[in-house]
Design an enzyme around this catalytic site. Structure first.
Site, PDB file in Angstrom:
ATOM      1  N   SER A 164       0.845  -1.197   0.000  1.00 36.71           N
ATOM      2  CA  SER A 164       0.000   0.000   0.000  1.00 36.71           C
ATOM      3  C   SER A 164       0.875   1.239   0.000  1.00 36.71           C
ATOM      4  O   SER A 164       1.670   1.452   0.921  1.00 36.71           O
ATOM      5  CB  SER A 164      -0.900  -0.006   1.241  1.00 36.71           C
ATOM      6  N   ASP A 312      -6.642   0.514  -8.572  1.00 39.17           N
ATOM      7  CA  ASP A 312      -7.881   1.290  -8.714  1.00 39.17           C
ATOM      8  C   ASP A 312      -8.605   1.004 -10.031  1.00 39.17           C
ATOM      9  O   ASP A 312      -9.737   1.453 -10.234  1.00 39.17           O
ATOM     10  CB  ASP A 312      -7.579   2.793  -8.618  1.00 39.17           C
ATOM     11  N   ARG A 385     -15.328   5.280  -8.412  1.00 38.43           N
ATOM     12  CA  ARG A 385     -14.822   4.357  -9.447  1.00 38.43           C
ATOM     13  C   ARG A 385     -15.905   3.371  -9.896  1.00 38.43           C
ATOM     14  O   ARG A 385     -15.928   2.930 -11.035  1.00 38.43           O
ATOM     15  CB  ARG A 385     -13.562   3.644  -8.960  1.00 38.43           C
TER      16      ARG A 385
HETATM   17  C1  S3P Z   1      -3.063   5.840  -3.339  1.00 47.19           C
HETATM   18  C2  S3P Z   1      -2.776   4.533  -3.093  1.00 47.19           C
HETATM   19  C3  S3P Z   1      -3.726   3.437  -3.304  1.00 47.19           C
HETATM   20  C4  S3P Z   1      -4.889   3.846  -4.184  1.00 47.19           C
HETATM   21  C5  S3P Z   1      -5.430   5.175  -3.819  1.00 47.19           C
HETATM   22  C6  S3P Z   1      -4.361   6.252  -3.910  1.00 47.19           C
HETATM   23  C7  S3P Z   1      -2.038   6.875  -3.067  1.00 47.19           C
HETATM   24  O1  S3P Z   1      -4.249   3.042  -2.055  1.00 47.19           O
HETATM   25  O2  S3P Z   1      -5.911   2.879  -4.123  1.00 47.19           O
HETATM   26  O3  S3P Z   1      -6.498   5.542  -4.693  1.00 47.19           O
HETATM   27  O4  S3P Z   1      -2.172   8.008  -3.545  1.00 47.19           O
HETATM   28  O5  S3P Z   1      -1.062   6.550  -2.374  1.00 47.19           O
HETATM   29  P1  S3P Z   1      -3.489   1.951  -1.123  1.00 47.19           P
HETATM   30  O6  S3P Z   1      -2.181   2.499  -0.781  1.00 47.19           O
HETATM   31  O7  S3P Z   1      -4.361   1.813   0.088  1.00 47.19           O
HETATM   32  O8  S3P Z   1      -3.466   0.702  -1.948  1.00 47.19           O
END
Ligand code: S3P
Length: 426
Positions: A164, A312, A385
């Site tokens: 993440s 996403d 989304r």
């Molecule tokens: C993001 C990371 C992702 C993504 C989110 C934006 C970011 O989430 O789904 O829309 O800007 O770091 P996760 O880190 O929870 O996977």
């Protein structure tokens, strides 16, 4: 919002600025000494929530459409806000700002909307507590509202159980205020915008394989940021161009950072006709124009290290799969269950409602393509989304599709329906 079948899409659009990069530009600009200009900023609700939080902490920020100027006050320039910080629907604001707030010398409370306040925050509370932070869930359920009382932080190495970027970024940003080098290793590499942009602001951040390490700087230096178009927003029009008959569309200036471009790799695996022109580099964040034509698609497997690079885009990949010949299997995507909604459940339920052959699994879905879709009523649980994915389904289905709460597209793509109409009418 009501949608019916469209015969073809043609023309060109510039998709709005990248959401992840826009958030970071405001945050890092606020922590830097000097003036940061941001161009092609995404003026969607999520990134505006980030601006609002930093204004409440005494940072002057001018925003006119996609042009933003941040008058940063340095690493120790934030002031205690007089009210709760409202993070709206934005998980990125919540998790990244928590890392910054953990190292301040004041206490704040962060809270968001009903969806945000149900999303898991233990994933950031655990590493921040290891660093000595005082962070608590006000309702004791490991979700926001969060109360954070800034403290002197200890440097750590954190082995993150999830791939993440929000967790990684949270720890690295807390690392700005730690007493030594802080590093994070993740199970698969997630988007690296934090690492790239911190370097642009003069911070020493090293990346090796799945580990990123930050050395706390004395100060961060303001810099100008040009935000590329958001591939996660382009995704809806990539899908629309591929499945709508007789289509040819140009998507200008789409960001193609390799930690974000998994969708294109999957589309190519499925047999998509997507060409690239005007490839350019915006300070380590490459971008290009994409020319997308109607294509015959075949099923594929989407799994493993590819998942964080298209996390996403999975709902819209599932839609492509419904239009492909054969079976598509998506696995290792359990993270989808804790996004703005449970995106596995909502995607599968709505695909089935529209006539597709789809089945949810614990960590993904199985879709057997080729069944024609018919219109349906889509309850998107205020998930932007899901609303955009099923709008593209709606223009390729017999009969009428109704998207409720369609205004939630404002979270990441306020001009979505306008741009869809322009490609339809041109
Ligand atoms: C993001 C990371 C992702 C993504 C989110 C934006 C970011 O989430 O789904 O829309 O800007 O770091 P996760 O880190 O929870 O996977």
């Amino acid at each position: 919002m009501k949608l019916t079948k469209i015969e073809k899409l043609q023309g060109e659009i510039s998709v709005p600025g990248d959401k992840s990069i826009s958030h970071r530009a405001v945050m890092f600009g606020s922590l830097a000494k000097g003036t940061t200009h941001i161009s092609n900023f995404l003026a969607g609700a999520d990134c505006l929530a980030t601006i609002d939080c930093f204004r409440k902490m005494g940072i002057e920020i001018e925003q006119e459409g996609t042009d933003v100027t941040v008058y940063g006050k340095g690493l120790h320039g934030l002031e205690k806000p007089e009210e709760i910080l409202d993070v709206g629907n934005s998980g990125t604001t919540t998790r990244l700002i928590s890392g910054i707030l953990a190292g301040q010398d004041f206490e704040v409370v962060l809270s968001g909307d009903a969806s945000l306040n149900q999303r898991p925050m233990k994933r950031i509370m655990t590493p921040l507590k290891m660093m000595g932070a005082e962070i608590d869930s006000v309702n004791g359920n490991d979700c926001a509202p969060l109360r954070i009382n800034g403290k002197k932080l200890k440097a750590i190495h954190y082995d993150s159980p999830v791939a993440s970027a929000q967790v990684k970024s949270c720890v690295l940003l807390a690392g700005l205020y730690a007493d030594g080098k802080t590093s994070v290793t993740e199970p698969a590499l997630s988007r690296n915008h934090t690492e790239l942009m911190l370097r642009a602001f003069g911070v020493d951040v090293e990346s090796h394989d799945k580990t990123a390490e930050i050395t706390p700087p004395k100060e961060m230096n303001a810099t100008d940021i040009i935000v590329p178009g958001d591939i996660s927003s382009a995704a809806y029009f990539i899908a629309a161009g591929l499945i709508t008959p007789n289509s040819c569309i140009r998507l200008k200036n789409v960001g193609l950072n390799p930690t974000r471009d998994g969708l294109l790799r999957v589309c190519r695996q499925m047999g998509a006709d997507i060409q690239m022109e005007n490839v350019r580099d915006n300070g380590g964040e490459p971008a290009a124009d994409l020319i997308v034509r109607t294509s015959r698609l075949k099923g594929t497997v989407v799994e493993g290290d590819l998942i964080p690079t298209l996390i996403d885009e999975i709902p819209v990949i599932a839609l492509l799969a419904a239009f492909a010949e054969g079976e598509t299997v998506i696995r290792d995507a359990q993270e989808l269950r804790v996004k703005e909604s449970d995106r596995i459940a909502l995607t599968v339920d709505h695909l089935i409602k529209m006539g597709a052959d789809a089945q949810g699994t614990e960590d993904g879905m199985i879709i057997r393509g080729g069944k024609p879709l018919h219109g349906a009523e889509i309850h998107c649980a205020y998930d932007h989304r899901i609303a955009m994915t099923f709008s593209i389904a709606g223009i390729n289905a017999e009969g009428e599709t109704v998207i409720d709460d369609a205004e939630c597209v404002d979270v990441s793509y306020p001009t979505f329906y306008e741009q869809l109409n322009s490609l339809h009418e041109s």
